[in-house]
Design an enzyme around this catalytic site. Structure first.
Site, mmCIF file in Angstrom:
data_model
loop_
_atom_site.group_PDB
_atom_site.id
_atom_site.type_symbol
_atom_site.label_atom_id
_atom_site.label_comp_id
_atom_site.label_asym_id
_atom_site.label_seq_id
_atom_site.Cartn_x
_atom_site.Cartn_y
_atom_site.Cartn_z
ATOM 1 N N HIS A 45 76.653 3.225 -10.441
ATOM 2 C CA HIS A 45 76.362 4.660 -10.547
ATOM 3 C C HIS A 45 76.813 5.130 -11.924
ATOM 4 O O HIS A 45 77.905 4.778 -12.377
ATOM 5 C CB HIS A 45 77.140 5.407 -9.452
ATOM 6 N N CYS A 93 71.048 8.081 -11.218
ATOM 7 C CA CYS A 93 71.361 9.404 -10.680
ATOM 8 C C CYS A 93 70.854 10.452 -11.669
ATOM 9 O O CYS A 93 71.414 10.605 -12.766
ATOM 10 C CB CYS A 93 72.864 9.519 -10.467
ATOM 11 N N HIS A 118 69.244 8.380 -6.941
ATOM 12 C CA HIS A 118 69.814 9.661 -6.514
ATOM 13 C C HIS A 118 68.983 10.727 -7.208
ATOM 14 O O HIS A 118 68.932 10.748 -8.438
ATOM 15 C CB HIS A 118 71.254 9.818 -6.983
ATOM 16 N N ASP A 177 70.288 14.169 -3.500
ATOM 17 C CA ASP A 177 71.715 14.150 -3.833
ATOM 18 C C ASP A 177 72.329 15.474 -3.426
ATOM 19 O O ASP A 177 71.885 16.072 -2.446
ATOM 20 C CB ASP A 177 71.846 13.831 -5.322
ATOM 21 N N HIS A 178 73.314 15.920 -4.128
ATOM 22 C CA HIS A 178 74.039 17.128 -3.712
ATOM 23 C C HIS A 178 73.092 18.278 -3.375
ATOM 24 O O HIS A 178 72.053 18.434 -3.996
ATOM 25 C CB HIS A 178 74.944 17.632 -4.840
ATOM 26 N N TYR A 200 77.640 18.310 0.077
ATOM 27 C CA TYR A 200 77.115 17.427 1.133
ATOM 28 C C TYR A 200 76.888 18.124 2.465
ATOM 29 O O TYR A 200 77.144 17.568 3.524
ATOM 30 C CB TYR A 200 78.023 16.201 1.284
HETATM 31 C C1 DNO Z 1 78.640 11.928 -5.863
HETATM 32 C C2 DNO Z 1 78.308 10.523 -5.727
HETATM 33 C C3 DNO Z 1 79.337 9.627 -6.360
HETATM 34 C C4 DNO Z 1 79.007 8.189 -6.087
HETATM 35 C C5 DNO Z 1 79.946 7.213 -6.704
HETATM 36 C C6 DNO Z 1 79.409 5.835 -6.561
HETATM 37 O O1 DNO Z 1 78.193 12.718 -5.143
HETATM 38 O O2 DNO Z 1 77.040 10.260 -6.190
HETATM 39 O O3 DNO Z 1 80.579 9.923 -5.814
HETATM 40 O O4 DNO Z 1 79.036 7.980 -4.711
HETATM 41 O O5 DNO Z 1 80.188 7.482 -8.010
HETATM 42 O O6 DNO Z 1 80.453 4.925 -6.632
#
Ligand code: DNO
Length: 348
Positions: free
Chosen positions: A198, A236, A263, A308-309, A322
């Site tokens: 990531h 991401c 992501h 993602d978020h 989340y």
């Molecule tokens: C945040 C996530 C990160 C991700 C880590 C992977 O929302 O995308 O915390 O899980 O960086 O190790």
């Protein structure tokens, strides 16, 4: 592509039953959260997680994350033992049928924000990052704790960790990453688990700590450290996209055969090194989410995607970034874009 959703385990208020009702949802992204970083994950625990997820009609798709112990990132102490444990975890995950593992190589702090609930004009709230505020923050004060952070440090533990890191340069971090990859990717190849690093979030140094998975050039360097499909990426959009120099669509086309996990989220750049997280909808932020989904579709992406978020909307309370509702909207939006791209192609 396979659409997935992150679930934080039994005490996540967003239950598997709710996730299952999101149209087009097929898989869960999760982890075992109560095993100390660096210890091997027992097979029984992995199988139990898999059973729980499958009982809800979903599949356990990706492990996010198997965290990397700080000794490995610093290249000191017990790193060989922790790497051995990491390999044991990968072998056990493979036995349970897992084929994709996400991790990161960010020193001490995972994703960082200055505000966990910035009030937005429409009444929702979202995560935000103001550089000026972060520059004034003292990582030892414990004033901010994020869901991605390892909360097991005492103040003293954190202090000594930061002291040790003060001697570690970016080049040291690259060396330590290579040392890790040389040992772990061999095993990943053997057991057919695609490792997906990531990027750093945000993609710049914070609290004086080095960060290296930050740009196209650095990702190219990373991929060359161990040239194997099993040494891959979690791309991401929101992490890399806050830096205007990072062109996510170009990265998708350049790295697609090494991207195993996507992501997808939008962010709104609000100043120099300042940003707010926004709804996934392209017009809500600074990133071209349509263009991103289109690029994956054009490349024939067969890996995992997750929204993602999300913001907190409709009065929802919960784990910052989340909640259920805005992420579900994100998943449906991405699925809609994907369908449109495919159908338009068929109609040509
Ligand atoms: C945040 C996530 C990160 C991700 C880590 C992977 O929302 O995308 O915390 O899980 O960086 O190790």
């Amino acid at each position: 592509m396979k659409m997935t959703f992150r679930w934080y385990g039994e005490d996540d208020p967003v239950t598997l039953e709710k996730i299952r009702q999101i149209p087009g949802m097929t898989g869960i992204v999760s982890a075992i959260y109560d095993i100390p970083v660096g210890e091997a994950w027992p097979l029984e625990r992995i199988l139990k997680l898999k059973e729980t997820v499958e009982a809800s009609g979903l599949e356990l798709s990706v492990i996010e994350s198997v965290p990397v112990h700080e000794d490995i990132k610093m290249g000191c102490g017990d790193r060989d033992r922790y790497i051995e444990n990491y390999c044991t975890t990968l072998r056990n995950l493979a036995k349970a049928g897992i084929d994709c593992v996400c991790y990161n190589f960010m020193p001490v702090f995972d994703w960082t924000r200055s505000d966990l609930a910035l009030q937005l004009p429409d009444g929702s709230n979202a995560l935000a990052y103001k550089n000026e505020t972060v520059l004034k923050m003292n990582p030892l004060s414990g004033e901010l704790s994020l869901p991605g952070w390892d909360s097991s440090y005492t103040k003293e533990g954190m202090k000594s960790l930061l002291e040790q890191y003060s001697k570690i340069t970016e080049e040291d971090l690259w060396d330590n990453l290579k040392y890790f990859l040389d040992r772990v990717i061999k095993v990943a190849e053997e057991v057919k688990i695609k490792m997906a690093i990531h990027p750093d979030d945000p993609p710049w140094s914070i609290f004086g700590l080095p960060r290296i998975i930050t740009s196209k050039a650095n990702i190219e360097r990373f991929l060359k450290l161990y040239d194997s499909k099993y040494n891959g990426l979690t791309l991401c959009s929101g992490s890399l996209g806050v830096s205007p120099d990072n062109d996510i669509i170009d990265m998708i086309h350049s790295f697609c055969d090494r991207i195993h996990f996507a992501h997808i989220r939008n962010i709104k750049i609000s100043g120099d090194c300042d940003f707010e997280e926004s709804a996934h909808y392209t017009k809500a932020g600074s990133l071209d989410i349509f263009g991103i989904v289109h690029a994956y579709q054009q490349e024939g992406f067969e890996g995992y995607i997750r929204p993602d978020h999300g913001r907190m909307i409709w009065g929802e309370q919960g784990r910052p970034g989340y909640g259920l509702y805005d992420r579900a909207l994100g998943a449906v939006y991405i699925n809609g874009l994907w369908e449109a791209c495919e159908r338009l192609e068929e109609m040509k």
